[in-house]
Design a protein around this motif. Structure first.
Motif, short mmCIF file in Angstrom:
data_model
loop_
_atom_site.label_atom_id
_atom_site.label_comp_id
_atom_site.label_asym_id
_atom_site.label_seq_id
_atom_site.Cartn_x
_atom_site.Cartn_y
_atom_site.Cartn_z
N ILE A 11 14.81 -21.92 12.96
CA ILE A 11 15.34 -21.14 14.08
C ILE A 11 14.14 -20.45 14.71
CG2 ILE A 11 16.75 -19.16 14.76
CD1 ILE A 11 18.63 -19.81 12.44
N VAL A 12 13.95 -20.65 16.03
CA VAL A 12 12.83 -20.00 16.71
C VAL A 12 13.29 -19.20 17.91
CG1 VAL A 12 11.03 -21.57 15.91
CG2 VAL A 12 12.26 -22.12 17.97
N MET A 13 12.65 -18.04 18.07
CA MET A 13 12.99 -17.14 19.17
C MET A 13 11.79 -16.86 20.07
SD MET A 13 15.76 -14.55 17.44
CE MET A 13 16.29 -13.94 19.05
N ASN A 14 10.70 -17.62 19.91
CA ASN A 14 9.58 -17.55 20.84
C ASN A 14 8.77 -18.85 20.78
OD1 ASN A 14 7.97 -17.31 18.54
ND2 ASN A 14 7.23 -15.27 19.01
N GLY A 15 8.03 -19.10 21.86
CA GLY A 15 7.24 -20.33 21.96
C GLY A 15 6.20 -20.49 20.87
N PRO A 16 5.41 -19.44 20.56
CA PRO A 16 4.40 -19.60 19.51
C PRO A 16 4.99 -20.01 18.16
CG PRO A 16 3.94 -17.62 20.80
CD PRO A 16 5.28 -18.15 21.25
N GLU A 18 7.12 -26.25 14.15
CA GLU A 18 7.82 -27.51 14.47
C GLU A 18 7.52 -28.60 13.46
OE1 GLU A 18 8.03 -30.88 18.01
OE2 GLU A 18 7.05 -28.97 18.44
N ASN A 19 6.27 -28.77 13.10
CA ASN A 19 5.91 -29.85 12.18
C ASN A 19 6.26 -29.56 10.73
OD1 ASN A 19 5.00 -31.62 14.16
ND2 ASN A 19 3.00 -30.59 14.24
N VAL A 27 16.82 -29.83 11.44
CA VAL A 27 17.34 -29.25 12.68
C VAL A 27 16.41 -28.13 13.16
CG1 VAL A 27 18.88 -27.62 11.49
CG2 VAL A 27 19.37 -28.27 13.84
N ILE A 28 16.24 -28.07 14.48
CA ILE A 28 15.51 -26.98 15.13
C ILE A 28 16.46 -26.32 16.11
CG2 ILE A 28 13.55 -26.31 16.58
CD1 ILE A 28 12.04 -28.76 15.49
N ILE A 29 16.68 -25.03 15.95
CA ILE A 29 17.58 -24.26 16.80
C ILE A 29 16.72 -23.27 17.59
CG2 ILE A 29 19.56 -22.70 16.85
CD1 ILE A 29 20.34 -23.96 14.07
N ILE A 30 16.81 -23.37 18.91
CA ILE A 30 15.90 -22.65 19.80
C ILE A 30 16.68 -21.69 20.69
CG2 ILE A 30 14.30 -22.95 21.73
CD1 ILE A 30 13.73 -25.78 20.61
N ASP A 31 16.14 -20.47 20.85
CA ASP A 31 16.66 -19.55 21.87
C ASP A 31 16.03 -19.98 23.19
OD1 ASP A 31 17.31 -17.52 23.64
OD2 ASP A 31 16.98 -15.91 22.19
N SER A 32 16.77 -20.78 23.95
CA SER A 32 16.22 -21.34 25.19
C SER A 32 16.05 -20.29 26.29
CB SER A 32 17.09 -22.50 25.68
OG SER A 32 18.40 -22.05 25.97
N GLU A 72 8.66 -27.39 24.80
CA GLU A 72 9.54 -28.49 24.42
C GLU A 72 9.22 -28.97 23.00
OE1 GLU A 72 12.19 -29.82 26.02
OE2 GLU A 72 11.92 -28.23 27.52
N VAL A 73 10.25 -29.38 22.28
CA VAL A 73 10.08 -29.99 20.97
C VAL A 73 9.51 -31.38 21.19
CG1 VAL A 73 11.28 -30.83 18.90
CG2 VAL A 73 11.97 -28.67 19.96
N LYS A 74 8.43 -31.67 20.49
CA LYS A 74 7.77 -32.97 20.66
C LYS A 74 8.38 -34.05 19.76
CE LYS A 74 3.34 -30.83 21.86
NZ LYS A 74 3.85 -29.48 22.00
N ARG A 75 9.02 -33.63 18.70
CA ARG A 75 9.52 -34.58 17.70
C ARG A 75 10.83 -35.22 18.14
NH1 ARG A 75 9.15 -31.84 12.19
NH2 ARG A 75 10.12 -33.81 11.58
N LYS A 76 11.02 -36.47 17.71
CA LYS A 76 12.24 -37.21 18.00
C LYS A 76 13.07 -37.45 16.74
CE LYS A 76 10.94 -37.78 22.28
NZ LYS A 76 11.18 -36.63 23.10
N ASP A 77 12.55 -37.03 15.59
CA ASP A 77 13.22 -37.31 14.31
C ASP A 77 13.99 -36.11 13.75
OD1 ASP A 77 10.96 -35.80 13.75
OD2 ASP A 77 10.42 -36.92 11.94
#
Length: 177
Positions: A72-77, A83-84, A91-96, A102-107
């Protein structure tokens, strides 16, 4: 069998560590093995903060995570940093509302939720972390909403118990997003 390894990350003051603590306590309520390991920069409020939470039916070998099933991320840094660390199929859950990276991963499965905007519309931007936890619960089933509510009662100071109904509403918003 449940084994969820979760990293929650953002800026200090967003309730990152509190979210992890409530989640870990809910795991304890469900008689699971848990660990909660907070980490924050020396700046505290406004600096970086993250925590790792493990909730498992098996003993937890270490609270230190080299990889996670959920982020779960609440900021870009934080997205850039962690991410990796997410396992393939995780799963990656983002406060958009706050993250424009952008998430670079497709998996991995990615949920973009405007949690801060939704919480602000509720009248309390501090509920953003709860909205994101709702999506985590919906996606993983790691804990029940009943255990989450019980955890809020145990973790929050008594002077904040009046907020629990709204926090549960925020959780449901995340679950249903």
């Amino acid at each position: 069998m449940i084994k969820e390894e979760i990293i929650i990350a953002g800026f200090g003051g967003q309730g990152i560590l509190s979210a992890g603590r409530v989640l870990a306590n809910a795991g304890l309520i469900e008689k699971r093995n848990v660990s909660w390991l907070p980490s924050y920069g020396p700046e505290m409020r406004g600096g970086t903060a993250n925590c790792s939470v493990v909730i498992s039916d098996e003993p937890v070998a270490s609270p230190i995570l080299n990889s996670a099933s959920s982020l779960i991320v609440m900021n870009g840094p934080s997205l850039t940093k962690f991410e990796n660390s997410v396992l393939e199929g995780g799963v990656i859950i983002i406060d958009s509302s706050l993250v424009d990276v952008e998430v670079k991963r497709k998996d991995v499965k990615v949920y973009k939720i405007p949690a801060s905007k939704m919480a602000d519309e509720m009248g309390n931007v501090t509920y953003a972390n709860i909205i994101l936890l709702g999506k985590l619960i919906a996606h993983t089933g790691v804990i029940s909403t009943e255990s989450f509510e019980e955890s809020l009662k145990k973790v929050l100071p008594a002077r904040k118990h009046h907020m629990i109904p709204e926090e549960m509403e925020a959780l449901k918003m995340g679950i249903n997003f």
